[in-house]
Scaffold this motif. Sequence first.
Motif, PDB file in Angstrom:
ATOM      1  N   VAL A 153      60.252  32.470  45.358  1.00  0.00           N
ATOM      2  CA  VAL A 153      58.907  31.726  44.625  1.00  0.00           C
ATOM      3  C   VAL A 153      57.907  32.048  45.713  1.00  0.00           C
ATOM      4  O   VAL A 153      58.040  32.117  47.080  1.00  0.00           O
ATOM      5  CB  VAL A 153      59.373  30.251  44.670  1.00  0.00           C
ATOM      6  N   VAL A 154      56.589  32.192  45.412  1.00  0.00           N
ATOM      7  CA  VAL A 154      55.404  32.209  46.162  1.00  0.00           C
ATOM      8  C   VAL A 154      54.343  31.265  45.434  1.00  0.00           C
ATOM      9  O   VAL A 154      54.123  31.430  44.286  1.00  0.00           O
ATOM     10  CB  VAL A 154      55.059  33.713  46.340  1.00  0.00           C
ATOM     11  N   VAL A 155      53.460  30.546  46.166  1.00  0.00           N
ATOM     12  CA  VAL A 155      52.301  29.928  45.737  1.00  0.00           C
ATOM     13  C   VAL A 155      51.079  30.454  45.778  1.00  0.00           C
ATOM     14  O   VAL A 155      50.653  30.936  47.191  1.00  0.00           O
ATOM     15  CB  VAL A 155      52.489  28.540  46.375  1.00  0.00           C
ATOM     16  N   ALA A 156      50.231  31.022  44.938  1.00  0.00           N
ATOM     17  CA  ALA A 156      49.001  31.568  45.285  1.00  0.00           C
ATOM     18  C   ALA A 156      48.109  30.543  45.565  1.00  0.00           C
ATOM     19  O   ALA A 156      48.339  29.226  45.567  1.00  0.00           O
ATOM     20  CB  ALA A 156      48.657  32.076  43.746  1.00  0.00           C
ATOM     21  N   ASP A 157      46.923  31.012  46.288  1.00  0.00           N
ATOM     22  CA  ASP A 157      45.908  30.091  46.808  1.00  0.00           C
ATOM     23  C   ASP A 157      45.199  29.161  45.498  1.00  0.00           C
ATOM     24  O   ASP A 157      44.723  28.016  45.721  1.00  0.00           O
ATOM     25  CB  ASP A 157      44.690  30.828  47.169  1.00  0.00           C
ATOM     26  N   ALA A 222      47.672  40.744  49.813  1.00  0.00           N
ATOM     27  CA  ALA A 222      46.705  39.909  50.526  1.00  0.00           C
ATOM     28  C   ALA A 222      45.444  39.668  49.702  1.00  0.00           C
ATOM     29  O   ALA A 222      45.056  38.346  49.954  1.00  0.00           O
ATOM     30  CB  ALA A 222      46.184  40.829  51.883  1.00  0.00           C
ATOM     31  N   ASP A 223      45.200  40.447  48.706  1.00  0.00           N
ATOM     32  CA  ASP A 223      43.955  39.935  47.947  1.00  0.00           C
ATOM     33  C   ASP A 223      44.488  39.072  46.810  1.00  0.00           C
ATOM     34  O   ASP A 223      43.855  38.627  45.804  1.00  0.00           O
ATOM     35  CB  ASP A 223      43.312  41.400  47.374  1.00  0.00           C
ATOM     36  N   GLN A 224      45.930  38.869  46.552  1.00  0.00           N
ATOM     37  CA  GLN A 224      46.494  37.994  45.659  1.00  0.00           C
ATOM     38  C   GLN A 224      46.066  38.351  44.123  1.00  0.00           C
ATOM     39  O   GLN A 224      46.226  37.786  43.316  1.00  0.00           O
ATOM     40  CB  GLN A 224      45.902  36.822  45.800  1.00  0.00           C
ATOM     41  N   ARG A 225      46.016  39.883  44.140  1.00  0.00           N
ATOM     42  CA  ARG A 225      45.731  40.142  42.631  1.00  0.00           C
ATOM     43  C   ARG A 225      46.960  40.933  42.101  1.00  0.00           C
ATOM     44  O   ARG A 225      47.065  41.317  41.023  1.00  0.00           O
ATOM     45  CB  ARG A 225      44.529  41.397  42.904  1.00  0.00           C
ATOM     46  N   ALA A 226      48.097  41.135  43.296  1.00  0.00           N
ATOM     47  CA  ALA A 226      49.333  41.648  42.903  1.00  0.00           C
ATOM     48  C   ALA A 226      50.505  41.102  43.347  1.00  0.00           C
ATOM     49  O   ALA A 226      50.483  40.228  44.343  1.00  0.00           O
ATOM     50  CB  ALA A 226      49.250  43.134  42.777  1.00  0.00           C
ATOM     51  N   LEU A 227      51.598  41.135  42.499  1.00  0.00           N
ATOM     52  CA  LEU A 227      52.813  40.650  43.187  1.00  0.00           C
ATOM     53  C   LEU A 227      53.839  41.687  43.671  1.00  0.00           C
ATOM     54  O   LEU A 227      53.523  43.050  43.197  1.00  0.00           O
ATOM     55  CB  LEU A 227      53.524  39.789  41.979  1.00  0.00           C
ATOM     56  N   LEU A 228      54.383  41.716  44.784  1.00  0.00           N
ATOM     57  CA  LEU A 228      55.477  42.293  45.120  1.00  0.00           C
ATOM     58  C   LEU A 228      56.668  41.797  44.959  1.00  0.00           C
ATOM     59  O   LEU A 228      57.027  40.911  44.949  1.00  0.00           O
ATOM     60  CB  LEU A 228      55.518  42.592  46.854  1.00  0.00           C
ATOM     61  N   VAL A 229      57.671  42.548  44.186  1.00  0.00           N
ATOM     62  CA  VAL A 229      58.875  42.146  43.475  1.00  0.00           C
ATOM     63  C   VAL A 229      60.005  42.884  43.736  1.00  0.00           C
ATOM     64  O   VAL A 229      60.031  44.096  43.483  1.00  0.00           O
ATOM     65  CB  VAL A 229      58.721  41.894  41.950  1.00  0.00           C
ATOM     66  N   VAL A 230      61.127  42.436  44.348  1.00  0.00           N
ATOM     67  CA  VAL A 230      62.465  43.187  44.549  1.00  0.00           C
ATOM     68  C   VAL A 230      63.224  43.302  43.433  1.00  0.00           C
ATOM     69  O   VAL A 230      63.334  42.219  42.633  1.00  0.00           O
ATOM     70  CB  VAL A 230      63.144  42.459  45.809  1.00  0.00           C
ATOM     71  N   GLU A 231      63.538  44.461  43.231  1.00  0.00           N
ATOM     72  CA  GLU A 231      64.647  44.820  42.013  1.00  0.00           C
ATOM     73  C   GLU A 231      65.983  45.222  42.849  1.00  0.00           C
ATOM     74  O   GLU A 231      66.225  46.339  43.209  1.00  0.00           O
ATOM     75  CB  GLU A 231      64.124  45.743  41.153  1.00  0.00           C
ATOM     76  N   TRP A 238      58.760  46.501  43.573  1.00  0.00           N
ATOM     77  CA  TRP A 238      57.598  46.940  42.785  1.00  0.00           C
ATOM     78  C   TRP A 238      56.322  46.353  43.215  1.00  0.00           C
ATOM     79  O   TRP A 238      56.558  45.181  43.778  1.00  0.00           O
ATOM     80  CB  TRP A 238      57.982  46.366  41.400  1.00  0.00           C
ATOM     81  N   ARG A 239      55.236  46.918  42.637  1.00  0.00           N
ATOM     82  CA  ARG A 239      53.759  46.032  42.862  1.00  0.00           C
ATOM     83  C   ARG A 239      53.598  45.978  41.453  1.00  0.00           C
ATOM     84  O   ARG A 239      53.320  47.109  40.722  1.00  0.00           O
ATOM     85  CB  ARG A 239      52.918  46.950  43.625  1.00  0.00           C
ATOM     86  N   ILE A 240      53.332  44.550  40.908  1.00  0.00           N
ATOM     87  CA  ILE A 240      53.007  44.313  39.559  1.00  0.00           C
ATOM     88  C   ILE A 240      51.814  43.417  39.593  1.00  0.00           C
ATOM     89  O   ILE A 240      51.571  42.712  40.382  1.00  0.00           O
ATOM     90  CB  ILE A 240      54.008  43.511  39.129  1.00  0.00           C
ATOM     91  N   ASP A 241      50.916  43.869  38.692  1.00  0.00           N
ATOM     92  CA  ASP A 241      49.708  43.235  38.380  1.00  0.00           C
ATOM     93  C   ASP A 241      49.998  41.610  37.994  1.00  0.00           C
ATOM     94  O   ASP A 241      50.832  41.387  37.201  1.00  0.00           O
ATOM     95  CB  ASP A 241      48.923  43.679  37.218  1.00  0.00           C
ATOM     96  N   ARG A 242      49.331  40.739  39.008  1.00  0.00           N
ATOM     97  CA  ARG A 242      49.542  39.386  38.699  1.00  0.00           C
ATOM     98  C   ARG A 242      49.288  38.693  37.267  1.00  0.00           C
ATOM     99  O   ARG A 242      49.887  37.891  36.985  1.00  0.00           O
ATOM    100  CB  ARG A 242      48.772  38.523  39.757  1.00  0.00           C
ATOM    101  N   GLU A 325      51.149  47.245  52.516  1.00  0.00           N
ATOM    102  CA  GLU A 325      50.895  47.273  51.355  1.00  0.00           C
ATOM    103  C   GLU A 325      50.644  48.800  50.441  1.00  0.00           C
ATOM    104  O   GLU A 325      50.661  48.761  49.336  1.00  0.00           O
ATOM    105  CB  GLU A 325      49.910  46.603  50.833  1.00  0.00           C
ATOM    106  N   GLU A 326      50.613  49.654  51.579  1.00  0.00           N
ATOM    107  CA  GLU A 326      50.660  51.044  51.387  1.00  0.00           C
ATOM    108  C   GLU A 326      51.791  51.847  51.220  1.00  0.00           C
ATOM    109  O   GLU A 326      51.969  52.854  50.704  1.00  0.00           O
ATOM    110  CB  GLU A 326      49.623  51.854  52.075  1.00  0.00           C
ATOM    111  N   GLY A 327      52.986  50.819  51.355  1.00  0.00           N
ATOM    112  CA  GLY A 327      54.207  51.474  51.100  1.00  0.00           C
ATOM    113  C   GLY A 327      54.775  52.102  52.403  1.00  0.00           C
ATOM    114  O   GLY A 327      55.551  53.079  52.442  1.00  0.00           O
ATOM    115  N   HIS A 328      54.082  51.997  53.797  1.00  0.00           N
ATOM    116  CA  HIS A 328      54.452  52.617  54.703  1.00  0.00           C
ATOM    117  C   HIS A 328      55.540  51.847  55.767  1.00  0.00           C
ATOM    118  O   HIS A 328      55.207  50.457  55.867  1.00  0.00           O
ATOM    119  CB  HIS A 328      53.357  53.225  55.965  1.00  0.00           C
TER     120      HIS A 328
END
Length: 369
Positions: A153-157, A222-231, A238-242, A325-328
Motif C-alpha cells: 500500500v502507498v498513500v498519495a499526497d 516522484a510527481d505522483q502521476r504514476a504507480l510502480l507495481v511489482v508483478e 510496471w509503471r502504470i498511470d495512476r 524512475e528511468e529504469g537504471h
Amino acid sequence: MNRRARRWRAALVAAAALVGYLCVWPVPVQPVAWRAPEDLGHWGPHATNQALAGLRHIDLGGERGPEHVAFGPDGRLYVAVAGGKVLRMAADGSGREVFADTGGRVLGFDFDAAGRLIAADAYRGLLSIAPDGQATVLADAFAGEPIRFADAVVVADDGRIYFSDASTRFAPADWGGAFEASVLDLLEQSATGRVFEFDPSSRALRVVARGLSFANGVALTADQRALLVVETGQYRVWRIDREARALDVREASTQAFALFDNLPGYPDNLMRGLDGRIWLGLTKPRSGLVDAMAPYPFLRRMTLRLPRVLWPVPPAYGHVMAFNEEGHVLADLQDPVGAYPDTTAATETRDRLYIQSLHAGTLGWLPND
C-alpha cells in the motif's frame, strides 16, 4: 502363485497407485500455460556479489518476518512481523514495543497525513490503525467478493490510497499463510492480481489495474502521476498511470509499460529511498525447473501432489537492488548464501539501510556509507 510373483504383483499395484495419485489426485490449482523468458542469471548490473553478506542485526524479541519497515511521523521505526503485530522502536532497535496487533498479517503499510498507519493486511484487507493502535477496516471486499490477499500500500499526497490484491484465487487465511498462498498462485499463473484505489473521502473503491500474476509492491513516482507495481510471477515491474481504470496489463496500452522485465529473481516490495532511489527486494532467485514447467500445466499440477519438501521452491538468496524512475539500476546488493532469507525490500535513511524479510528472526541492516 509363487512368492516372487506375488512380490512383483504387489510392486506393480503400488506403482500403479502412485502413478494414479500423481496424475489424478485433486489439487487446488488450475495452471495456465505460459512461456517464461530466458533466465539470464546474475550478470551485468546484477552480477553476483556479497555486498549483503555482512548484515548487522536488530533483535525482534522472538518475533519473525520483518516484511515491511518504515519510519513513522513520530520518528520511530515501525516493523510489521508475522502474526499480525506491528512493532515500534528507535532507529537502533531500542525501546521496542508492540504498537498494534491486527490478528492477521500486515505485509505493507504507509502513513496518511493524520499520522494513521494504513496497512495492507493479507488476512483482513485494507486497514487504518490509529495512533493508539486501534485498527479499523477500510476495505475488505469489492463487487461482492472478498479482498483475499491485500499485499502492499502507498498513500498519495491527496489522501488517496493505492494497494495491491495479490490474488483473487488464494487467500493466506485459507492456505496456511502468505508464503504458502503465494506459491499456489505463482504455480497457477492465472494472473488475477489487481491494484485498487481507495478514496477515504468518499470510501469509493475502484480497480486501477488487473491481470497481474501476483500483484505485489506498490510505490508512487516522484510527481505522483504514476504507480510502480511489482508483478512477481512475471519477474516484472510496471509503471502504470495512476488514473487508469481497470487496465488489463496483458493488453497493450499507452497507460502502462514494463520498467523492468525478466529480473533474475522474484521481485517483491518497493520502497522509495534517498536521492531518487527506489529499493526492490528479490525474495528468491529464479528456478530453472519452474520456468521449464511454464508451458506444461499438467506437470505443475503433479508437482503439488508431491510432499511439500519436494516442491520446486528456490533456495535462499539475499538480494536487493535500487533503481531510478528511468529504469537504471543504481545499486545491487547480494548474499548468495542467503544467510538472511527472503529479502523483500530495503528501507533507506542517511545512516542505515534496513533489509526487510518475510521470514528472518531479526531485522538486518547495513551502515549507509
